[in-house]
Design an enzyme around this catalytic site. Structure first.
Site, PDB file in Angstrom:
ATOM      1  N   ASP A  80     -16.453  31.779  -7.975  1.00 49.99           N
ATOM      2  CA  ASP A  80     -16.859  33.024  -7.335  1.00 49.99           C
ATOM      3  C   ASP A  80     -18.049  33.643  -8.072  1.00 49.99           C
ATOM      4  OD1 ASP A  80     -16.827  35.152  -5.591  1.00 49.99           O
ATOM      5  OD2 ASP A  80     -14.694  35.569  -5.843  1.00 49.99           O
TER       6      ASP A  80
ATOM      7  N   GLU B 184     -23.924  33.773  -7.926  1.00 51.04           N
ATOM      8  CA  GLU B 184     -25.337  34.043  -7.596  1.00 51.04           C
ATOM      9  C   GLU B 184     -26.275  34.031  -8.818  1.00 51.04           C
ATOM     10  OE1 GLU B 184     -22.647  35.325  -4.542  1.00 51.04           O
ATOM     11  OE2 GLU B 184     -22.784  36.028  -6.596  1.00 51.04           O
TER      12      GLU B 184
ATOM     13  N   ASP C  11     -18.501  37.780   1.176  1.00 50.15           N
ATOM     14  CA  ASP C  11     -17.633  38.896   1.549  1.00 50.15           C
ATOM     15  C   ASP C  11     -18.151  39.588   2.807  1.00 50.15           C
ATOM     16  OD1 ASP C  11     -16.148  38.265  -0.688  1.00 50.15           O
ATOM     17  OD2 ASP C  11     -17.195  39.699  -1.964  1.00 50.15           O
TER      18      ASP C  11
END
Length: 957
Positions: free
Chosen positions: A557, A560, A634
């Site tokens: 997760d 980025e 998300d």
């Protein structure tokens, strides 16, 4: 000779070549042109390297030699094919058996031709630009590369996954950076059967190389009373007290102030935004006529009106995760036009923005354009093919093949934010088994550790007293466990200290005292994944703490990396610099690729027989070689967000990365759905919002069953089917139906998985891939092919019970009835609540298995082969052990199937290969479907029984 050796040889040769007065130099891999007419900001050297029959690398630099820093994206190529070099007084060309690339000796412009001399793609004259840039002492260039529009009607797809619901990027603009819900991959594929891989890791732009401008920089602004200079901003508090009215010369409230997590730049500092109503209104007056391209940024609810027309209907995003949306409108010079933005913030911190591009010459807009913020030189790869699939095959030749994912990954995954206890994990999985609903994987999300121990990789013993026993219990139920692992560490953990003492933690987040959202807020940072030794330590920590538990897969997760939400891009770069390779400005977009390498190499190093599986929220070119899938982040629980996942997923697939998924139902939930569930829990009554919530999830599950990976996830309300609706409700019945259907189709789906590896296939396919000559599909983004045989048309509007579907010519069969449709037209088809339009292509040989509860089961029923008459067809059934890498050693089996439509004969060919545990003798149930014989594909159908022992059998139907 290996390319890795050629690079060193050629680098030394260039030292001589750069001083040569010859117009070009021939090398072992191609040519280097010494550009005759060097512009002040142009290239001095242009190099072509032949990497394959259809693969050419183009490099350009204003320096006297090339940088040749090893690429993070490209894998070493085994050999260089034969090529010829020819020249004229003005050009020099390299030619393989498939393509020719020609360079102008005067200015270095490159043109690409097919073997018949047809122009495929051409750089624009003077379309290459270098502007010096220096960051943290590193000198490099901001670069631009323009290409002519050889064919204005081509379609261009790829660029990764973006959320503005754009599909065909011809003539469009897109900024390439990584952020939650946005995954940038600098690769495109054209319907003219070529692709461009732009080898840059920095912030890039496709299309317009400039940033969007503030409204006041493009228009004359007038407030609602006609006074020039600004729009009127009216801020009405939720409590109905006196509004705040002020003039706004820009609508740019898009990021937090540095060091201040409570206030957004440019917004009134002390205004209570949650539940308020804000309006920006007045007039805009353009100086020139043309098409103005806007980008809006929004959290909460937002609408935009221009010239009293609702241009952007209501959109919503949660406050902590805003989204962008793009739209265009024609405006006339000197004509004052009313504009109004209606905004209802939905959180204490709120974001809103509207910026614009001035009109561009339409011919210029159609040109392909790449811009990179910081690169040592221009590097791109031209990939040619006989089809779009062939182009993607070339991309994977350059960046690495996709391994075959474990078979269980193609089953159903259950996830939520989040399972807080061991009991929740075990009981949830057991409930699926109790209800006979197929499932393969359950996901343990963040905060399974103690609240103050992010990065410890240790379960909180109070909530998870026996982690290994928990994992074992799931395994005993034929399930798998995936766990969330972030590249994030609290400063108090031993793991942070291990990284920090080696200099492998990003320091600014700690120096700036950035605390997260957990409890009182804890201080931490992310590790430097660009350092190879740091990657080894990252895996070592996972291996020591998670691997002994038997964890099956890794959810990477926030890769980025996302250290702080809602900051400006410059601060995002500042927070992760320097990297071990150089400034983050240069390496901004490749973090997820490096992080994936850590896990893939790590696991294969310690457990080479267990297939690796990674799910990452970000991604980059080449990630597929690390057995990595990406999900779309998300996203919101809105119908328009469901629709946007189709264009996002299809473009991601065309970006060359075959494994993609999404949060079925959306992640961030509107307050009205939360309140509806709370009311139902108290009263047992389904109000209007709960009714819509259930229908939204139903339609999303229908869509999700035909994504490469089938996965539900999100915030409360819980996403298990038995928590969405009670048994007997149409939502429950439909979700269970499609979950079971996914497993019935597993022989088909796993065969597609084999094709992704052996044939570089793409599972989720825009129609343009299979029907490239059909102009009707160039911009068709709401239906697609799932493999070669299934046409999928999701329903994405509330209350719809039918929808329009375009059927390319060639013949189609309704999946639920077998009714035949000739194709070549758009039809309005039925879409009842419990069913999504789904069609099987004529010529298909569709394998459908019996009911199973997990991919670990083997159905005892004969495998049904639905043979769809109308044209010749073929399919190859593929299988292997499903969990290990024995297929790399040849332990696999395939059965070729061929349908001769004229002879009405199916040939089940000789089985190729074998593997331990393979069914050597099996039965097929062969069912013919033709226009006069309507057969439903989702129900048992009696056909011709065939006993098969591995030798070819012909079946006359």
């Amino acid at each position: 000779m290996k390319l890795r050796h050629l690079t060193l040889t050629f680098a030394s040769a260039l030292l001589v070549a750069s001083c040569s007065s010859a117009p070009y130099d021939k090398t072992d891999t191609g040519i280097t042109v010494n550009v005759k007419n060097v512009d002040a900001d142009g290239a001095r050297l242009v190099r072509l390297q032949v990497l394959g029959e259809k693969l050419i690398r183009v490099s350009a630099t204003p320096d006297r030699k090339f940088a040749d820093t090893p690429s993070l994206v490209i894998v070493p190529q085994d050999s260089v094919p034969h090529f010829d070099v020819t020249d004229t007084d003005s050009t020099v060309s390299v030619s393989t058996s498939s393509i020719t690339a020609t360079v102008s000796l005067a200015d270095g412009e490159v043109l690409f031709y097919d073997k018949d001399g047809k122009l495929i793609l051409a750089e624009d004259e003077g379309g290459r630009r270098f502007t010096p840039i220096e960051v943290e002492g590193k000198k490099a260039y901001t670069v631009q590369q323009f290409f002519k529009s050889v064919n204005d009607e081509e379609g261009i797809y790829g660029l990764g996954q973006h959320q503005a619901d754009e599909f065909n990027y011809k003539g469009k603009n897109e900024e390439l950076f990584q952020y939650n819900t946005k995954v940038s991959v600098p690769f495109v594929v054209s319907t003219d059967n070529y692709g461009i891989l732009w080898d840059s890791y920095s912030l890039c732009r496709w299309g317009n190389p400039e940033d969007y401008k503030q409204l006041g920089g493009v228009f004359k602004l007038y407030d609602k009373d006609g006074k020039e200079g600004a729009l009127t901003g009216t801020y009405v508090p939720a409590d109905g007290s006196e509004p705040l009215v002020q003039r706004e010369d820009s609508i740019y409230f898009e990021h937090l102030k540095r060091g201040d997590l409570a206030h957004v730049v440019n917004l009134p500092a002390d205004f209570p935004f949650n539940g308020s109503h804000v309006t920006y209104e007045g007039y805009i007056e353009p100086e020139i006529s043309g098409l103005y391209r806007f980008i809006m940024y929004y959290s909460g609810y937002q609408k935009i009106y221009i010239n009293n027309e609702l241009i952007v209907p209501e959109r919503w995003r949660t406050a902590w995760n805003p989204n962008s949306f793009k739209f265009s409108t024609e405006l006339e010079a000197g004509v004052r036009v009313p504009i109004k933005i209606e905004w209802e913030p939905n959180g204490a911190v709120a974001y809103c923005g509207l910026r614009v591009y001035s009109p561009t010459d339409p011919k210029e807009q159609l040109k392909m354009s790449w811009w990179g913020e910081m690169q040592e030189q221009i590097d791109y790869y031209f990939v040619y093919g006989e089809s779009m699939d062939d182009v993607i095959k070339g991309y994977r030749t350059l960046t690495g093949k996709a391994p075959i994912m474990p078979k269980w990954a193609m089953g159903y995954w259950q996830s939520r934010e989040k399972y807080n206890t061991q009991e929740e994990v075990e009981s949830t999985f057991a409930e699926f088994r109790k209800r006979n609903i197929p499932i393969d994987n359950i996901v343990i999300d963040w905060l399974h550790w103690k609240q103050d121990s992010w990065g410890s990789h240790e379960f909180d013993k109070e909530r998870f007293p026996d982690p290994k026993g928990m994992v074992d219990s799931i395994h005993d139920m034929n399930g798998r466990v995936m766990i969330s692992v972030w590249p994030k560490f609290y400063v108090t953990t031993e793991h942070y200290k291990e990284f920090d003492e080696k200099g492998w933690m990003y320091k600014l987040p700690v120096n700036d005292s950035i605390r997260d959202w957990v409890g009182p807020g804890y201080l931490g940072s992310f590790y430097d994944a660009y350092d190879p030794d740091a990657r080894k330590l990252f895996w070592k920590q996972m291996y020591e703490h998670y691997y002994p538990l038997g964890i099956d897969a890794w959810w990477m997760d926030a890769s980025e990396p996302n250290i702080r939400d809602c900051t400006d891009i410059q601060y995002r770069k500042d927070l992760i610099t320097p990297t071990s390779l150089g400034p983050s400005t240069q390496y901004f977009n490749a973090y997820a690729l490096m992080n994936a390498e850590a896990i893939y190499d790590g696991q294969r190093g310690v457990d080479p027989d267990k297939r690796v599986f990674l799910l990452t929220r970000s991604g980059f070119a080449g990630e597929q070689r690390y057995s990595t899938a990406t999900w779309s982040g998300d996203i919101a629980t809105r119908w328009e967000d469901m629709a946007a996942q189709m264009s996002a997923g299809l473009n991601f697939a065309v970006s060359g990365i075959p494994w993609w998924t999404m949060d079925i139902g959306g992640f961030c939930v509107e307050d009205r759905y939360v309140a509806a569930q709370q009311e139902f829990d108290k009263t047992g009554k389904e109000n209007a919002d709960l009714k819509e919530w259930r229908e939204l999830n139903t339609r999303w599950y229908q869509f999700g069953a035909f994504a490469p990976l089938f996965r539900a996830h999100g915030q409360w309300p819980f996403r298990e089917v038995f928590n969405i609706a009670p048994e007997g409700h149409p939502a429950y019945k439909s979700i269970v139906y499609y979950t079971k259907l996914r497993y019935n189709l597993m022989p088909y789906i796993y065969s597609l998985a084999g094709m992704t590896h052996y044939d570089d296939y793409t599972i989720m396919r825009p129609l343009v891939m299979d029907f490239p000559a059909d102009k009707n599909v160039r911009d068709l983004k709401d239906e697609y092919m799932f493999g070669p045989d299934l046409l999928v048309a999701p329903v994405y509007h509330y209350g719809d019970r039918n929808r329009e579907v375009y059927f390319p010519a060639g013949g189609w069969y309704d999946f639920y009835t077998g009714k035949y449709i000739a194709g070549g037209e758009t039809m309005n088809v039925a879409a009842p609540y419990e069913r999504m339009p789904l069609y099987v292509r004529a010529g298909s040989i569709l394998p459908v298995g019996g009911d199973i509860q997990s991919t670990a089961e083997v159905s005892t029923e004969p495998l049904t082969l639905f043979v769809c008459a109308g044209r010749d067809g073929s399919f190859t059934l593929y299988d292997d052990e499903g969990v290990n890498y024995n297929y790399e050693k040849g332990m696999k089996a395939s059965i070729p199937l061929a349908w001769n439509n004229a002879a009405s004969t199916l040939t089940i060919g000789d089985r190729q290969g074998e593997y331990p545990g393979m069914l050597k003798n099996r039965k097929f149930n062969v069912v013919l479907v033709d226009p006069s014989r309507q057969v439903a594909f989702d129900k048992p159908a009696k056909g011709v029984t065939v006993d098969y022992s591995g030798n070819s059998v012909e079946v006359k139907l």
